[in-house]
Write a protein that holds these residues in place. Sequence first.
Motif, mmCIF file in Angstrom:
data_model
loop_
_atom_site.group_PDB
_atom_site.id
_atom_site.type_symbol
_atom_site.label_atom_id
_atom_site.label_comp_id
_atom_site.label_asym_id
_atom_site.label_seq_id
_atom_site.Cartn_x
_atom_site.Cartn_y
_atom_site.Cartn_z
ATOM 1 N N GLU A 14 0.808 -1.242 0.000
ATOM 2 C CA GLU A 14 0.000 0.000 0.000
ATOM 3 C C GLU A 14 0.832 1.280 0.000
ATOM 4 O O GLU A 14 0.370 2.326 -0.419
ATOM 5 C CB GLU A 14 -0.978 0.009 1.173
ATOM 6 N N ASP A 15 2.069 1.202 0.503
ATOM 7 C CA ASP A 15 2.938 2.385 0.527
ATOM 8 C C ASP A 15 4.396 1.911 0.581
ATOM 9 O O ASP A 15 4.671 0.703 0.573
ATOM 10 C CB ASP A 15 2.582 3.302 1.711
ATOM 11 N N ALA A 16 5.316 2.890 0.689
ATOM 12 C CA ALA A 16 6.735 2.527 0.644
ATOM 13 C C ALA A 16 7.111 1.611 1.815
ATOM 14 O O ALA A 16 7.890 0.667 1.649
ATOM 15 C CB ALA A 16 7.581 3.791 0.650
ATOM 16 N N THR A 17 6.528 1.850 2.994
ATOM 17 C CA THR A 17 6.858 1.014 4.158
ATOM 18 C C THR A 17 6.416 -0.429 3.907
ATOM 19 O O THR A 17 7.177 -1.379 4.152
ATOM 20 C CB THR A 17 6.130 1.553 5.420
ATOM 21 N N ALA A 18 5.190 -0.586 3.418
ATOM 22 C CA ALA A 18 4.680 -1.938 3.165
ATOM 23 C C ALA A 18 5.522 -2.628 2.088
ATOM 24 O O ALA A 18 5.841 -3.824 2.197
ATOM 25 C CB ALA A 18 3.214 -1.869 2.735
ATOM 26 N N ILE A 19 5.898 -1.889 1.055
ATOM 27 C CA ILE A 19 6.701 -2.489 -0.024
ATOM 28 C C ILE A 19 8.084 -2.880 0.518
ATOM 29 O O ILE A 19 8.630 -3.935 0.158
ATOM 30 C CB ILE A 19 6.789 -1.537 -1.245
ATOM 31 N N GLY A 20 8.614 -2.074 1.434
ATOM 32 C CA GLY A 20 9.884 -2.413 2.086
ATOM 33 C C GLY A 20 9.774 -3.741 2.843
ATOM 34 O O GLY A 20 10.641 -4.614 2.753
ATOM 35 N N SER A 70 -4.927 12.458 -11.121
ATOM 36 C CA SER A 70 -3.802 13.291 -10.683
ATOM 37 C C SER A 70 -3.350 12.897 -9.268
ATOM 38 O O SER A 70 -2.149 12.830 -8.983
ATOM 39 C CB SER A 70 -4.241 14.750 -10.778
ATOM 40 N N ARG A 71 -4.323 12.596 -8.403
ATOM 41 C CA ARG A 71 -3.941 12.159 -7.044
ATOM 42 C C ARG A 71 -3.220 10.814 -7.090
ATOM 43 O O ARG A 71 -2.256 10.581 -6.367
ATOM 44 C CB ARG A 71 -5.189 12.060 -6.150
ATOM 45 N N LEU A 72 -3.679 9.926 -7.976
ATOM 46 C CA LEU A 72 -2.998 8.621 -8.097
ATOM 47 C C LEU A 72 -1.591 8.795 -8.657
ATOM 48 O O LEU A 72 -0.656 8.105 -8.247
ATOM 49 C CB LEU A 72 -3.820 7.686 -9.003
ATOM 50 N N ARG A 73 -1.446 9.720 -9.589
ATOM 51 C CA ARG A 73 -0.116 9.987 -10.159
ATOM 52 C C ARG A 73 0.842 10.422 -9.026
ATOM 53 O O ARG A 73 1.938 9.867 -8.900
ATOM 54 C CB ARG A 73 -0.208 11.083 -11.225
ATOM 55 N N CYS A 74 0.363 11.359 -8.186
ATOM 56 C CA CYS A 74 1.211 11.837 -7.078
ATOM 57 C C CYS A 74 1.566 10.692 -6.138
ATOM 58 O O CYS A 74 2.715 10.561 -5.713
ATOM 59 C CB CYS A 74 0.499 12.917 -6.260
ATOM 60 N N ARG A 75 0.548 9.851 -5.822
ATOM 61 C CA ARG A 75 0.799 8.755 -4.878
ATOM 62 C C ARG A 75 1.869 7.802 -5.424
ATOM 63 O O ARG A 75 2.768 7.385 -4.694
ATOM 64 C CB ARG A 75 -0.512 7.999 -4.611
ATOM 65 N N HIS A 76 1.790 7.488 -6.714
ATOM 66 C CA HIS A 76 2.777 6.575 -7.297
ATOM 67 C C HIS A 76 4.145 7.243 -7.399
ATOM 68 O O HIS A 76 5.169 6.618 -7.105
ATOM 69 C CB HIS A 76 2.290 6.051 -8.658
ATOM 70 N N ARG A 77 4.160 8.507 -7.795
ATOM 71 C CA ARG A 77 5.449 9.218 -7.894
ATOM 72 C C ARG A 77 6.116 9.301 -6.519
ATOM 73 O O ARG A 77 7.314 9.047 -6.388
ATOM 74 C CB ARG A 77 5.234 10.639 -8.437
ATOM 75 N N ASP A 78 5.314 9.636 -5.486
ATOM 76 C CA ASP A 78 5.875 9.780 -4.137
ATOM 77 C C ASP A 78 6.398 8.440 -3.613
ATOM 78 O O ASP A 78 7.466 8.365 -3.008
ATOM 79 C CB ASP A 78 4.814 10.314 -3.156
ATOM 80 N N THR A 79 5.609 7.388 -3.842
ATOM 81 C CA THR A 79 6.040 6.068 -3.360
ATOM 82 C C THR A 79 7.318 5.655 -4.076
ATOM 83 O O THR A 79 8.267 5.170 -3.435
ATOM 84 C CB THR A 79 4.928 5.013 -3.608
ATOM 85 N N ALA A 80 7.357 5.884 -5.388
ATOM 86 C CA ALA A 80 8.558 5.517 -6.152
ATOM 87 C C ALA A 80 9.765 6.312 -5.641
ATOM 88 O O ALA A 80 10.858 5.758 -5.465
ATOM 89 C CB ALA A 80 8.337 5.794 -7.641
ATOM 90 N N ALA A 81 9.554 7.600 -5.342
ATOM 91 C CA ALA A 81 10.667 8.436 -4.872
ATOM 92 C C ALA A 81 11.170 7.945 -3.522
ATOM 93 O O ALA A 81 12.378 7.948 -3.256
ATOM 94 C CB ALA A 81 10.213 9.886 -4.777
ATOM 95 N N ALA A 82 10.231 7.492 -2.680
ATOM 96 C CA ALA A 82 10.645 7.013 -1.356
ATOM 97 C C ALA A 82 11.368 5.668 -1.452
ATOM 98 O O ALA A 82 12.199 5.336 -0.602
ATOM 99 C CB ALA A 82 9.414 6.878 -0.462
ATOM 100 N N LEU A 83 11.071 4.914 -2.500
ATOM 101 C CA LEU A 83 11.623 3.554 -2.595
ATOM 102 C C LEU A 83 12.941 3.486 -3.351
ATOM 103 O O LEU A 83 13.800 2.671 -3.044
ATOM 104 C CB LEU A 83 10.623 2.641 -3.311
ATOM 105 N N VAL A 84 13.068 4.310 -4.389
ATOM 106 C CA VAL A 84 14.215 4.155 -5.300
ATOM 107 C C VAL A 84 15.088 5.407 -5.220
ATOM 108 O O VAL A 84 14.622 6.511 -5.503
ATOM 109 C CB VAL A 84 13.719 3.925 -6.751
#
Length: 472
Positions: A14-20, A70-84
């Motif tokens: 669901e987010d960067a923490t969960a993906i971690g 647009s909100r989904l775009r931000c959520r994916h961009r932010d998660t990607a930025a936190a992960l990679v």
Amino acid sequence: MSLVVMKFGGTSVEDATAIGRTAAIVAGRVAAGKKPVVVVSAMAKVTDLLLRAGTSAAAGDKTGALSISSRLRCRHRDTAAALVKDPKETAELQKWIDAKFDGLDEILRGLAAILEMTPRISDLIVSHGERLSSRMIAAAFRERGINTEAVDARQIILTDSQFQKAMPIDAAIEKRAEEQLRPLLDSGKVPVMGGFIGSNEAGITTTLGRGGSDFTAALIGGALNAEAIEIWTDVDGIMTSDPRVCPDALRVKVISFEEAAELAYFGAKVLHPATILPAVKKNIPVLVLNSKNPTNEGTRIISLAPHCKTPFKSIAVKKKLSIIDVVASRMLMTHGYLKEIFTVFDRHQCAVDMVSTSEVSVSLTVDSTDKLPAIAADLSKLADVKYEGKKALVCMVGEDIRGQNGMAAQVFGAVKHINVRMISQGASEINMSFMIDEEDADEAVRSLHAAFFQDPDPEIFDVEARKAAFSS
Ligand code: ADP
Ligand code: ASP
Ligand code: MG
């Protein structure tokens, strides 16, 4: 080769923490010498939001639809930025995410212009969820040292063209999995692919129906003869009822394929109903595990579960059902009459869950509300028809229920304060079901749970966890 398919649901990514957390679980399996194929869902709630964007656009609300996107775009961009963090990988990934959302926005604008949504376009829209999550998660895995390759599931999961509920074509999936996934596994790579999505012969995107990522995992497990199919979710396993309804639900340690399939079909959301099929065919154990509590042993679904001293294993509920009463005093028991009734349901491609007949009437339950008026209109050519929505089917699953004297009396004794509309035990020895008003469903489950899971068999249920919860 110790090949395992590991499927992570929406809350597990669901987010960067969960993906971690998910990356750590997969890395642990690799370190233990396993060869995982990872199947991921869209991030939690993304499929719902994509569907909402599509329906808003088709209803003419272009601004609303584009603002969801647009909100989904931000959520994916932010998660990607936190992960990679690797600059080259980040730049590439962000560019790719933007390109996907640019494409999605174009589709939404088109829908707002033509004011029509088809199942085919709906599948294309929702497929973005898994396409985005799988690519992003693969990048996150790589950054955490897992030798990963992102795979577009649509290249492997070949289906028919029933958009929104496509049926997989097993032989083609087997061939494609051997050709595309096996070489990756042989070279030590961990393939990461989206669940739920596929494509037809013409390469058009399809989906396997809501919750279908479990099914994808099982199809891949079956195709590659995996040693296990792991379904990682947000609860400790299959529980004695939905823990959101019964907080004191117990984990079922082991359950048979047959019982799990029955539970899934009758509403236990933890597994997609078709998941068990490929596993049964190849006799591959399915494990349901908690990505937030990965050391818990979860539930093991196998062909023959050990004998259980408690009559039932779990209680499932299927809501949003309707009852149709067909009343025909003269014709009911005449030859061919029931066939005519079922032909109507068949013509409307509507599955019937439960049937009960009396001398003058047939009652049937279905889970489709949109087809009901047309079905009722057709049936009214044969007899008087009434239908009523907002019903729920409660399904008690356990081994050899029919063989146990007085079981029905105990079940209905436990819910005697609730109005029961239809009852079915049928030919199945492992299921006892009844239909009630939807608003009574949670209360019925809690009463049944209190009556049947007071003294559970410790060999089958995790009694220790409940004791620990009560003593803390
Ligand atoms: P995922 O996103 O991982 O696929 P789902 O939301 O589809 O997860 O399924 C997990 C949910 O299923 C749980 O959070 C729980 O509320 C619900 N559920 C319903 N019945 C059961 C049951 N018998 N055992 C466990 N979970 C259940
Ligand atoms: N993302 C899809 C859904 O929400 C498939 C899945 O998660 O299993 O239905
Ligand atoms: Mg699910």
